[in-house]
Design a protein around this motif. Structure first.
Motif, mmCIF file in Angstrom:
data_model
loop_
_atom_site.group_PDB
_atom_site.id
_atom_site.type_symbol
_atom_site.label_atom_id
_atom_site.label_comp_id
_atom_site.label_asym_id
_atom_site.label_seq_id
_atom_site.Cartn_x
_atom_site.Cartn_y
_atom_site.Cartn_z
ATOM 1 N N SER A 1 0.817 -1.220 0.000
ATOM 2 C CA SER A 1 0.000 0.000 0.000
ATOM 3 C C SER A 1 0.849 1.267 0.000
ATOM 4 C CB SER A 1 -0.916 0.001 1.236
ATOM 5 O OG SER A 1 -0.130 -0.042 2.437
ATOM 6 N N PRO B 1 2.922 3.975 -1.787
ATOM 7 C CA PRO B 1 3.081 4.433 -3.189
ATOM 8 C C PRO B 1 4.516 4.352 -3.691
ATOM 9 C CG PRO B 1 1.714 5.958 -1.906
ATOM 10 C CD PRO B 1 2.282 4.989 -0.935
ATOM 11 N N GLU B 2 5.482 4.675 -2.847
ATOM 12 C CA GLU B 2 6.876 4.624 -3.280
ATOM 13 C C GLU B 2 7.301 3.196 -3.574
ATOM 14 O OE1 GLU B 2 11.172 6.604 -2.011
ATOM 15 O OE2 GLU B 2 9.459 6.687 -0.644
ATOM 16 N N ARG C 1 5.231 0.917 -4.599
ATOM 17 C CA ARG C 1 4.541 0.613 -5.861
ATOM 18 C C ARG C 1 5.367 1.105 -7.043
ATOM 19 N NH1 ARG C 1 0.175 -2.849 -6.747
ATOM 20 N NH2 ARG C 1 -0.984 -3.020 -4.796
ATOM 21 N N ASP C 2 5.932 2.306 -6.921
ATOM 22 C CA ASP C 2 6.719 2.847 -8.022
ATOM 23 C C ASP C 2 7.935 1.983 -8.327
ATOM 24 O OD1 ASP C 2 4.938 4.894 -8.242
ATOM 25 O OD2 ASP C 2 6.140 6.329 -7.080
#
Length: 871
Positions: free
Chosen positions: A348, A350-351, A353-354
């Motif tokens: 969860s 975002p970094e 995910r990137d």
């Protein structure tokens, strides 16, 4: 992932209880092949098997692969691994999976299920475990050949026992570090010590602790259930201190199969073993005992499973593939392990995910999430560390920064602190050792592997030493081992009395008594005494010989009758046949020769007798004169009574006898040092401090009074009366009880002289109280009144001392005539007392004083002058 599902190699399942030689069989079969790999449940067990294979094949041919340790020579042909760390891409001739029943474990089961179903040797695969796995192996691996092995020895239940009553060579099992430490501490105090084995220990610490137990330096092992997984030790008895454990989610009772796995450590090869309960573990149910003894357990019906074919094309695909259910009813989807929960939490971010947009990023994240939670911290704390590691691995450098890694290790590179602190550092080092052994996590894996190994070894050694200091008395252990082996031990006594055995300081010889350096521990005191006895006997005999030759000046008598020599107590006075002939009891010296003890005791008794003869010579002369011809008649009886009361008599008690004494009898008593005073008949020589102290001490000892000798401060003319002590106790120290106080004999007579002088100045025998009287007695006016009342005076006129107003006038009471003595015919003489016949004698009153012829009437009426004290 490459699997060996389709190989044609033979599959053998060797199933049975503990002590059936399954692991030994697998190692032998592996060594008979050109190459092989064995997956084991514990890092400790992996290290044990690795050392064994190295001895057989040499270090260059053997690799050790665990999460935190990798030793992989280029020419390695045999790989000893933990199940989780098995390199699955290796093609080897032989593969063995040990303790396959762990496939049902909620935490690690999916790993063992995966290895059991998919790892295969090209020539042979062996599955080792409990017989409860038989039905599922037949169902899931139909081609497997199952061999059921019988236990080499019998396992029987002995019931509950106290920790202090457990037999030697016992392993005590608990399921938390707190319980293990508490039990080990108790065993140190009561049984000499224990070794400690827990799953969290490093192999180096664990091996040192096991060697401590195996060598016999300690007789007990306190462990967690880690010993149930194939660790080979010479255990005769397994005692369960608990039967419940925390499994990561809840506290539950162990199953019969789990208890049997641990209990089965008792007995080795053909030696039978026993198990039972101890400490807080309640008694086992009879049916449970029967199943453990007969190895009868319900078969395993479900194995934990997690999808081994993961989809790493994206983060979401990875999560979905991990959650995929099994396709066989005997397999059960494993609950989320720490790596899955960490992955779900980081997904969860975002970094994160990137950085996982590519398959390489997903694989990198999953690789980081599989870092074991060695620290046993919260999920958030563990996930935070994993995130940091992942961010470094996917950063510009592509590996963990050296300065960051070095900072963490520097904080751990310390060997100070107690057991818990060192154990915590070791768990943290395991995290960085795991990272160092990942070949693509650091820029210089070899350097960091070496660095983490050095720190782990230093912490392991320090932890072992701390465990020894806290839970093992090495000195007591060595002495107990020497006693048990019945071998002669090197012992000695220094000139200062320090006793050493086998180079260990064990205590001190104080006088004739051995004082073990055991700090109140019962077992240690017994062990030290037994070990030192041979060294002490010659020295005690030497001291007894010297004691039999001491002079009176070399010994000191204590206030309680203790006899000290060279500043140390060696004997004490005890009641003898009579007060002035006490007995002597030696303090200690039990191990000395009987003849030496008798000589020393007799010599001390002679010295005591000589001391009494010197200091109490007047009292002894009084007795000799009463027994001999020096005294006769009444004087002899008075002398004997004075001897029996310690050298003094209140005059009121013998007033008629004193009046009846003839002048020659008085002279005979005075020649013996007897003072016939107004109030006391006494021996002035016995009032001196040394004589009074000894007289009081000997009388108290003869009477069985265990209190210290009573000795007033020097110079006191009177003292408050001690009502806890008898009048005889006061008389023995030279004081006569008089109302509220006890007055020294000579002071009492000086008071009588002052009263006599005061009476001559007044009519009818009256006298006034004066400040000189209170000053003489060192007491208050009220105490003086009490003293005079006890001396048979009464107050005639109230008043105050002269300086305060009217005088206070006192006068002697008119004495009540004493009852006439019984007639001689009415008294039966005591044949054992030569002076009892005196009680039956009658005495005529003294003849009337004759007045010469021609004397005047005044002379005829003149009263004879009063005799002064001592006349």
């Amino acid at each position: 992932m490459t699997t060996h599902r389709d190989t044609d190699g033979q599959i053998t399942a060797a199933l049975g209880p503990t002590n059936t030689g399954k692991t030994h069989l697998a190692v032998e079969r592996m060594l008979g092949r050109s190459s092989g790999m064995i997956g084991l449940p514990l890092r400790l067990l992996a290290r044990e098997v690795y050392d064994r294979v190295v001895r057989a094949k040499g270090a260059a041919a053997v690799a050790l692969v665990t999460g935190e340790e990798k030793i992989v020579p280029k020419s390695a042909r045999y790989f000893i691994c933990t199940a989780e760390a098995m390199p699955l891409n290796l093609n080897v001739a032989f593969i063995a999976i040990d303790e396959v029943q762990l496939a049902a474990d909620p935490e690690r089961g999916h790993v063992f299920t995966d290895r059991m179903l998919y790892c295969r040797g090209s020539q042979e695969t062996m599955l080792l475990g409990a017989a409860t796995m038989g039905p599922l192996i037949r169902e899931l691996i139909p081609s497997a050949h199952i061999e059921t092995r019988e236990r080499f020895s019998q396992l029987s239940h002995t019931g509950p026992a106290k920790l202090t009553r457990l037999p030697r060579r016992s392993a005590i099992v608990a399921f938390s570090a707190e319980s293990v430490y508490a039990i080990a501490e108790l065993m140190r105090r009561r049984r000499g010590g224990a070794a400690v084995v827990m799953g969290g220990l490093s192999p180096r610490t664990r091996n040192a602790q096991v060697e401590l137990y195996q060598s016999g330096e300690v007789d007990f092992l306190v462990a967690t259930d880690a010993i149930g997984m194939g660790l080979n030790m010479d255990v005769d008895h397994v005692a369960f201190a608990e039967s419940r454990k925390f499994d990561g989610r809840k506290r539950r009772r162990l199953s019969a199969a789990e208890l049997a796995q641990i209990a089965g450590r008792a007995g080795r090869f053909r030696n039978d073993g026993t198990f039972g309960e101890t400490a807080d573990c309640g008694p086992f149910d009879p049916d449970l005992v029967r199943r453990i003894e007969n190895h009868q357990f319900a078969p395993v019906t479900k194995l934990q499973w997690r999808n081994p074919d993961l989809d790493e094309r994206s983060l979401d695909n990875l999560l979905i593939s991990l959650a995929e259910p099994p396709d066989h009813p005997a397999l059960e989807r494993a609950r989320e392990a720490i790596d899955e929960r960490t992955l779900a939490l980081l997904a969860s971010d975002p970094e994160i995910r990137d950085r996982t947009a590519s398959m390489a990023g997903v694989r990198r994240l999953w690789d980081a999430c599989r870092l074991p939670d060695f620290r046993k911290v919260t999920l958030d704390a563990h996930a935070s560390l994993v995130r940091t590691i992942f961010m470094h691995l996917t950063g510009p450098a592509g590996h963990l920064p050296d300065d960051w890694l070095n900072g963490h290790l520097q904080r751990l590179d310390r060997t100070d602190g107690e057991v818990d602190v060192l154990a915590a550092r070791l768990t943290q080092v395991r995290t960085w050792a795991y990272a160092a052994h990942r070949p693509d996590w650091t820029a210089d894996p070899e350097h960091w592997c070496e660095r983490t190994r050095e720190i782990e070894d230093a912490l392991s050694d320090a932890l072992h030493e701390k465990l020894m200091q806290r839970f093992v008395d090495r000195r007591t252990g060595a002495l107990m081992k020497g006693l048990r082996d019945e071998r002669e031990m090197l012992a000695g006594v220094s000139p200062e009395g320090e006793v050493t055995v086998e180079g260990h300081y064990v205590g001190r010889l104080v006088g004739l008594s051995f004082k073990p350096d055991a700090q109140g521990r019962e077992l240690a005191a017994r062990a030290l005494r037994s070990a030192a006895i041979e060294a002490l006997r010659p020295e005690v005999n030497r001291r007894l010989g010297a004691l039999a030759r001491v002079t009176p000046d070399e010994i000191i008598f204590g206030e309680d009758g203790a006899i000290s020599w060279l500043g140390e107590p060696v004997a004490r006075l005890t009641a003898g046949p009579e007060p002035l002939r006490p007995a002597v009891t030696l303090v200690g010296a039990e191990i000395g020769a009987a003849e030496a003890r008798a000589r020393a005791r007799s010599h001390l008794e002679r010295l005591v007798s000589q001391l009494a003869q010197a200091r109490l010579a007047p009292l002894l002369r009084l007795r000799e004169s009463a027994n001999g011809d020096a005294l006769a008649g009444l004087a002899s009886g008075i002398a004997w009574r004075m001897f029996e009361t310690g050298g003094a008599l209140p005059r009121l008690d013998v007033s008629e006898e004193i009046q009846a004494l003839s002048p020659s009898e008085r002279r005979a008593l005075r020649a013996l040092g007897v003072e016939i005073g107004e109030h006391m008949i006494y021996l002035p020589a016995l009032i001196k401090p040394a004589a009074a102290r000894l007289n009081s001490l000997l009388r108290a000892i003869h009477a069985g009074d265990t209190r210290p000798a009573w000795r007033p401060a020097p110079g006191l003319t009177s003292l408050p009366r001690d009502h806890s002590r008898s009048p005889g106790d006061h008389i023995a120290i030279g004081y006569q009880p008089c109302g509220p106080r006890a007055v020294r004999f000579d002071i009492l007579e000086r008071l009588a002289d002052m009263i006599r002088d005061a009476r001559t100045a007044r009519r009818k025998g009256q006298f006034a109280l004066t400040p000189a009287m209170t000053a003489l007695l060192g007491c208050s006016l009220e105490d003086l009144r009490g003293i005079l009342g006890a001396l048979d005076y009464r107050r005639l006129q109230k008043g105050h001392p002269p300086e305060a107003g009217p005088e206070e006038i006192w006068v002697r009471r008119r004495r009540t005539p004493r009852a006439a003595p019984a007639s001689p015919a009415a008294i039966t003489p005591d044949t054992d007392n030569p002076f009892s016949a005196l009680a039956g004698l009658s005495f005529a009153p003294p003849p009337a004083r004759r007045v010469p012829a021609g004397a005047t009437k005044r002379a005829r009426r003149r009263r004879p002058p009063r005799q002064k004290a001592g006349s």
